[in-house]
Design an enzyme around this catalytic site. Structure first.
Site, mmCIF file in Angstrom:
data_model
loop_
_atom_site.group_PDB
_atom_site.id
_atom_site.type_symbol
_atom_site.label_atom_id
_atom_site.label_comp_id
_atom_site.label_asym_id
_atom_site.label_seq_id
_atom_site.Cartn_x
_atom_site.Cartn_y
_atom_site.Cartn_z
ATOM 1 N N CYS A 1 0.868 -1.126 0.128
ATOM 2 C CA CYS A 1 -0.066 0.046 0.006
ATOM 3 C C CYS A 1 0.859 1.343 0.044
ATOM 4 O O CYS A 1 1.587 1.441 0.858
ATOM 5 C CB CYS A 1 -1.011 0.099 1.241
ATOM 6 S SG CYS A 1 -1.929 1.585 1.138
ATOM 7 N N HIS B 1 -0.052 4.607 -0.257
ATOM 8 C CA HIS B 1 -0.443 5.860 0.616
ATOM 9 C C HIS B 1 -0.214 5.483 2.135
ATOM 10 O O HIS B 1 0.341 6.353 2.910
ATOM 11 C CB HIS B 1 -1.988 5.972 0.556
ATOM 12 C CG HIS B 1 -2.946 5.441 1.275
ATOM 13 N ND1 HIS B 1 -3.394 4.096 0.983
ATOM 14 C CD2 HIS B 1 -3.310 5.772 2.648
ATOM 15 C CE1 HIS B 1 -4.035 3.632 1.972
ATOM 16 N NE2 HIS B 1 -4.172 4.686 3.168
#
Length: 345
Positions: free
Chosen positions: A95, A97
């Site tokens: 991921c 972000h």
């Protein structure tokens, strides 16, 4: 706050966001998540401590689009920290972000302890990721956090499928720490900028459901990474330096990323590189539904694809203690049912 005398677990969390997408950080380094590798720890977290993920991600403490980062002890001694990525239905393998948020968190924690470290090696389920934190000239501004991800590559170019309600639809499959089906929304007959968001979301979900039901997606080295994580609809512009392009990322079980999706940006760059459209040294801006930008580019080519570099800024939103009362029927969270009939015995 005065002790309320309540019985139950307490979870200290830090809430952040990157480009509007939430990241709830929980330090589980003393929880005893066992495993010789990070993927073994991912399985152990799911098998032994998934009630904590549900409590943090689902209602009433979270919501359907909540996201989290659980810090565990690194399995790789060369890494500064290790993370398990979580969402409303399970555990991600990568991921972007959340990596940006964890990067700022590690940088700020080091500063509080008197350190000056700006470079971190973060062990992720997909592999180690290198983070560089660049403080802003304005000391009150959030630093820019850049990460170089694991090898990203194009698994399939110009594949196609017969999709209910849309006819024959062509798409690419890219890997940026997770597998995505990637295509311009125009291939679904939908104008990216004028079509209501819920229609774009519905089309992306239909594509993911059909592909998961009929196709397999094999990572060349690790079976635990061999699954389709989601779909990315794009605004269709060719990737050119300085030219803004937009992503809508559908992932997990119908979650919508508010950010441009760092692993999705990596996968898009890998596909564009495979087509000969992008090269090392170019800075490319990407935006998601929040409108906030990630900058992405090709750090260097690899035998199979590229190493992508993605940067953004993360911000703190809260520091809190979640209380899981023993007698609370929703101590470990709940999700809205698809229909009221699902609630019947």
């Amino acid at each position: 706050m005065r002790d309320l005398g309540l019985k139950g677990d307490r979870l200290a969390v830090i809430d952040m966001h990157t480009a509007g997408e939430p990241v709830r950080i929980f330090d589980a380094t003393e929880l005893g998540v066992a495993g010789e590798t990070i993927l073994q720890k991912r399985r152990a977290m799911s098998d032994r401590f998934d009630h904590l993920r549900r409590a943090m991600m689902l209602e009433p403490r979270g919501h359907a689009d909540m996201y989290g980062a659980i810090l565990v002890l690194p399995s790789d001694p060369s890494c500064d920290a290790a993370v398990l990525f979580t969402h409303n239905s399970g555990y991600s393998t990568m991921c972007g972000h959340a990596t940006v948020a964890v990067g700022r968190f590690l940088y700020d924690r080091a500063r509080r302890q008197g350190g000056t470290q700006t470079r971190f090696s973060l062990e992720c389920p997909c592999g180690p990721v290198v983070i560089e934190v660049s403080p802003d000239r304005d000391h009150d501004a959030a630093p820019v956090v850049q990460f170089e991800s694991v090898e990203s590559f194009a698994l399939e170019l110009d594949d196609s499928i017969e999709l209910n309600g849309f006819g024959r639809v062509s798409f690419d499959i890219g890997y940026g720490g997770a597998f995505y089906a990637i295509l311009p929304s125009s291939r679904l007959g939908l104008d990216f900028y004028q079509t209501p968001l819920d229609q774009l979301i519905g089309a992306a979900g239909e594509l993911v459901a059909q592909l998961r039901a009929t196709r397999s997606f094999r990572h060349p080295e690790e079976p635990d990474l061999s699954f389709l994580y989601g779909a990315i609809l794009t605004s269709g512009e060719r990737l050119i330096p300085g030219g803004l392009t937009h992503n809508l990322c559908w992932f997990g079980e119908a979650q919508i990323d508010r950010s441009p999706t760092g692993s999705g940006v990596s996968a898009r760059l890998a596909i564009a590189h495979a087509r000969g459209e992008v090269f090392p040294g170019s800075a490319l801006p990407f935006a998601g539904p929040s409108g906030q930008i990630f900058d992405g580019g090709v750090a260097r080519p690899t035998a199979r694809g590229i190493i992508a570099a993605v940067s953004g800024r993360a911000y703190y939103t809260a520091r809190s203690e979640l209380i899981l009362e023993d007698q609370d029927p929703f101590a470990h969270g709940f999700a809205l049912p698809n229909r009221f009939g699902d609630l019947l015995p």
